[in-house]
Design an enzyme around this catalytic site. Structure first.
Site, mmCIF file in Angstrom:
data_model
loop_
_atom_site.group_PDB
_atom_site.id
_atom_site.type_symbol
_atom_site.label_atom_id
_atom_site.label_comp_id
_atom_site.label_asym_id
_atom_site.label_seq_id
_atom_site.Cartn_x
_atom_site.Cartn_y
_atom_site.Cartn_z
ATOM 1 N N TYR A 1 65.989 9.221 33.804
ATOM 2 C CA TYR A 1 65.306 9.553 35.063
ATOM 3 C C TYR A 1 66.083 9.057 36.279
ATOM 4 O O TYR A 1 66.076 9.685 37.333
ATOM 5 C CB TYR A 1 63.859 9.035 35.025
ATOM 6 N N ARG B 1 68.547 11.721 36.878
ATOM 7 C CA ARG B 1 67.934 12.910 37.498
ATOM 8 C C ARG B 1 67.558 12.625 38.950
ATOM 9 O O ARG B 1 67.693 13.492 39.814
ATOM 10 C CB ARG B 1 66.717 13.349 36.680
ATOM 11 N N HIS C 1 53.574 18.327 37.632
ATOM 12 C CA HIS C 1 54.055 17.302 36.693
ATOM 13 C C HIS C 1 54.538 16.034 37.385
ATOM 14 O O HIS C 1 55.339 15.273 36.835
ATOM 15 C CB HIS C 1 55.168 17.890 35.808
ATOM 16 N N CYS D 1 55.697 -4.103 36.850
ATOM 17 C CA CYS D 1 54.663 -4.126 37.898
ATOM 18 C C CYS D 1 54.622 -5.528 38.512
ATOM 19 O O CYS D 1 54.496 -6.514 37.776
ATOM 20 C CB CYS D 1 53.310 -3.787 37.296
ATOM 21 N N CYS E 1 51.051 -7.158 37.279
ATOM 22 C CA CYS E 1 50.775 -7.478 35.863
ATOM 23 C C CYS E 1 52.061 -7.593 35.046
ATOM 24 O O CYS E 1 51.999 -7.811 33.837
ATOM 25 C CB CYS E 1 49.890 -6.392 35.270
HETATM 26 C C1 BV8 Z 1 49.256 18.814 27.464
HETATM 27 C C2 BV8 Z 1 57.836 16.577 33.679
HETATM 28 C C3 BV8 Z 1 47.229 18.140 26.490
HETATM 29 C C4 BV8 Z 1 58.751 15.574 33.108
HETATM 30 C C5 BV8 Z 1 57.375 18.358 32.044
HETATM 31 C C6 BV8 Z 1 49.713 25.606 24.158
HETATM 32 C C7 BV8 Z 1 50.622 26.288 23.422
HETATM 33 C C8 BV8 Z 1 51.783 25.627 22.987
HETATM 34 C C9 BV8 Z 1 52.061 24.307 23.330
HETATM 35 C C10 BV8 Z 1 51.165 23.646 24.058
HETATM 36 C C11 BV8 Z 1 49.990 24.284 24.464
HETATM 37 N N1 BV8 Z 1 49.293 23.387 25.188
HETATM 38 C C12 BV8 Z 1 49.984 22.206 25.246
HETATM 39 C C13 BV8 Z 1 51.122 22.350 24.555
HETATM 40 C C14 BV8 Z 1 52.123 21.314 24.411
HETATM 41 C C15 BV8 Z 1 53.092 21.212 25.589
HETATM 42 C C16 BV8 Z 1 53.874 22.491 25.742
HETATM 43 O O1 BV8 Z 1 53.588 23.327 26.565
HETATM 44 N N2 BV8 Z 1 54.919 22.578 24.934
HETATM 45 C C17 BV8 Z 1 55.823 23.735 25.037
HETATM 46 C C18 BV8 Z 1 57.241 23.222 24.888
HETATM 47 C C19 BV8 Z 1 55.531 24.769 24.016
HETATM 48 N N3 BV8 Z 1 52.391 20.920 26.846
HETATM 49 C C20 BV8 Z 1 52.127 19.609 27.094
HETATM 50 O O2 BV8 Z 1 52.410 18.694 26.369
HETATM 51 C C21 BV8 Z 1 51.399 19.335 28.413
HETATM 52 N N4 BV8 Z 1 50.318 18.433 28.200
HETATM 53 O O3 BV8 Z 1 49.134 19.914 27.002
HETATM 54 O O4 BV8 Z 1 48.335 17.804 27.313
HETATM 55 C C22 BV8 Z 1 46.405 16.923 26.446
HETATM 56 C C23 BV8 Z 1 45.127 17.026 26.910
HETATM 57 C C24 BV8 Z 1 44.312 15.894 26.816
HETATM 58 C C25 BV8 Z 1 44.818 14.695 26.262
HETATM 59 C C26 BV8 Z 1 46.122 14.637 25.804
HETATM 60 C C27 BV8 Z 1 46.959 15.765 25.914
HETATM 61 C C28 BV8 Z 1 52.333 18.592 29.408
HETATM 62 C C29 BV8 Z 1 53.549 19.372 29.703
HETATM 63 C C30 BV8 Z 1 54.343 18.663 30.828
HETATM 64 C C31 BV8 Z 1 55.625 18.083 30.318
HETATM 65 N N5 BV8 Z 1 56.464 17.625 31.449
HETATM 66 N N6 BV8 Z 1 58.100 17.901 33.113
HETATM 67 C C32 BV8 Z 1 60.197 15.844 33.429
HETATM 68 O O5 BV8 Z 1 60.477 16.779 34.197
HETATM 69 O O6 BV8 Z 1 61.012 15.096 32.890
HETATM 70 S S1 BV8 Z 1 57.625 19.974 31.492
HETATM 71 C C33 BV8 Z 1 59.156 20.464 32.134
HETATM 72 O O7 BV8 Z 1 59.570 21.517 31.310
HETATM 73 C C34 BV8 Z 1 59.132 21.041 33.527
HETATM 74 O O8 BV8 Z 1 58.278 20.356 34.385
HETATM 75 C C35 BV8 Z 1 58.678 22.486 33.283
HETATM 76 O O9 BV8 Z 1 57.273 22.576 33.207
HETATM 77 C C36 BV8 Z 1 59.220 22.742 31.892
HETATM 78 C C37 BV8 Z 1 60.464 23.568 31.971
HETATM 79 O O10 BV8 Z 1 60.043 24.880 32.077
HETATM 80 P P1 BV8 Z 1 60.683 25.796 33.258
HETATM 81 O O11 BV8 Z 1 60.474 25.158 34.553
HETATM 82 O O12 BV8 Z 1 60.171 27.153 33.036
HETATM 83 O O13 BV8 Z 1 62.261 25.703 32.976
HETATM 84 P P2 BV8 Z 1 63.112 26.314 31.767
HETATM 85 O O14 BV8 Z 1 64.380 25.559 31.737
HETATM 86 O O15 BV8 Z 1 62.283 26.428 30.561
HETATM 87 O O16 BV8 Z 1 63.407 27.817 32.251
HETATM 88 C C38 BV8 Z 1 64.183 28.018 33.398
HETATM 89 C C39 BV8 Z 1 64.041 29.499 33.728
HETATM 90 O O17 BV8 Z 1 64.733 29.731 34.954
HETATM 91 C C40 BV8 Z 1 64.656 30.418 32.683
HETATM 92 O O18 BV8 Z 1 63.768 31.504 32.441
HETATM 93 C C41 BV8 Z 1 65.956 30.911 33.350
HETATM 94 O O19 BV8 Z 1 66.269 32.230 32.951
HETATM 95 C C42 BV8 Z 1 65.551 30.865 34.812
HETATM 96 N N7 BV8 Z 1 66.669 30.705 35.762
HETATM 97 C C43 BV8 Z 1 67.865 30.099 35.562
HETATM 98 N N8 BV8 Z 1 68.613 30.143 36.727
HETATM 99 C C44 BV8 Z 1 67.843 30.789 37.656
HETATM 100 C C45 BV8 Z 1 66.593 31.138 37.046
HETATM 101 N N9 BV8 Z 1 65.622 31.789 37.715
HETATM 102 C C46 BV8 Z 1 65.875 32.124 39.024
HETATM 103 N N10 BV8 Z 1 67.043 31.800 39.671
HETATM 104 C C47 BV8 Z 1 68.039 31.152 39.022
HETATM 105 N N11 BV8 Z 1 69.162 30.867 39.687
#
Ligand code: BV8
Length: 266
Positions: free
Chosen positions: A72, A75, A126, A153, A156
């Site tokens: 982090y 980043r 997020h 912290c 604590c």
């Molecule tokens: C939760 C912060 C429940 C940290 C992040 C339902 C179905 C399946 C899975 C799940 C579901 N529900 C929950 C899940 C599990 C999970 C999930 O979704 N897993 C995925 C992998 C399948 N979700 C969770 O765990 C969430 N929490 O559900 O909690 C719960 C409830 C009660 C009690 C306990 C638990 C939490 C998810 C949050 C995780 N944290 N980020 C950090 O950043 O380090 S997620 C992180 O990844 C980002 O924030 C973002 O959300 C994600 C990345 O996705 P994108 O932003 O779309 O980026 P990506 O690289 O994938 O794609 C980039 C795109 O840009 C591409 O399409 C590319 O073609 C395009 N691109 C490239 N260049 C360009 C462009 N577009 C335009 N211009 C360009 N130049």
């Protein structure tokens, strides 16, 4: 399902934009790609040969907080040295011109904020890399962090963690309820899916929830016109393949006006 014949016609999109009162945007890491920030699933999704998604978990922090803080801190450094791009400025300007525009972003890079996007029309799903913690100087991005100098912290003395939502952790319930209420209030005319692979939930669910009878979903992504995406489109939808930083100023120009040479707006 198949798109209409004008699915990538900017003039046809401008007509729809002109009649749109309520717009929702779901952004993703792709919006910040032109600012030099790696996406999660693109080539840059690896940090020190580890999947970024593997490090963004409470388990990884439990196992090796030093490594996760190093990830982090790196980043934070990269995002601090980056700048908002014309895509961020176009969205911020749309928000100033259209009260019924809400921008949802999972990006923790602070670039929306630095583009002066009005806070009332921005939901950082997020968290942020910059909930301040003084101890970790971004300049020291590459040296392993001895556990003794990991941030604790002041009250604590327990270990402090980055203020972001990790995989397996819930998002802010009140924020999700408020977003759903905004979406359900009245019909959303346009849903912009910008630079997101739409695989991470719950954010990915917001675009479908906002779909009403006359809603158009607009995908802005280099992969937008790939067969896989075209197959999912409806006749009202649009798809523009390309860089969000280049396309958004063109697509939103009827409302935002033309940007200056540096991508900012009057
Ligand atoms: C939760 C912060 C429940 C940290 C992040 C339902 C179905 C399946 C899975 C799940 C579901 N529900 C929950 C899940 C599990 C999970 C999930 O979704 N897993 C995925 C992998 C399948 N979700 C969770 O765990 C969430 N929490 O559900 O909690 C719960 C409830 C009660 C009690 C306990 C638990 C939490 C998810 C949050 C995780 N944290 N980020 C950090 O950043 O380090 S997620 C992180 O990844 C980002 O924030 C973002 O959300 C994600 C990345 O996705 P994108 O932003 O779309 O980026 P990506 O690289 O994938 O794609 C980039 C795109 O840009 C591409 O399409 C590319 O073609 C395009 N691109 C490239 N260049 C360009 C462009 N577009 C335009 N211009 C360009 N130049």
């Amino acid at each position: 399902m198949a798109p209409g014949k004008n699915y990538n016609n900017i003039a046809a999109f401008h007509e729809k934009l002109a009649s749109s009162k309520r717009i929702l945007a779901l952004c993703g890491a792709g919006l910040s790609a032109s600012s030099g920030l790696p996406t999660f699933r693109g080539a840059g999704g690896l940090w020190r040969s580890r999947n970024a998604t593997d490090l963004a978990t409470p388990e990884a922090f439990e196992a090796d907080p030093g490594l996760v803080w190093l990830f982090y801190t790196y980043r934070r450094h990269v995002a601090l040295t980056a700048s908002p791009n014309p895509g961020h400025f176009a969205l911020a300007t749309l928000a100033k011109k259209l009260p019924e525009f809400l921008c949802l972003s999972p990006n923790v890079d602070n670039l929306h904020i630095r583009a002066a996007h009005p806070g009332s029309q921005l939901r950082l799903l997020h968290g942020s890399l910059y909930q301040p913690h003084p101890l970790l100087d971004p300049a020291h991005t590459l040296d392993p962090i001895p556990s003794a100098s990991l941030p604790t912290c002041p009250e604590c003395e327990s270990l402090v963690r980055p203020d972001v939502v990790w995989f397996g952790e819930p998002l802010d319930e009140a924020m999700l309820t408020e977003i759903d209420a905004w979406i359900d209030a009245t019909e959303v005319d346009l849903v912009l899916a910008i630079g997101t692979s739409a695989v991470v939930w719950p954010p990915a669910g917001s675009t479908e929830r906002a779909r009403g009878k006359k809603t158009s979903l607009v995908t802005v992504n280099p992969e937008a016109e790939m067969p896989g995406n075209l197959r999912r489109m409806r006749t009202r939808d649009f798809a523009f393949a390309g860089d969000a930083a280049v396309l958004l100023p063109q697509l939103l120009e009827p409302v935002t006006g033309k940007p200056r040479a540096d991508g900012t707006y009057k």
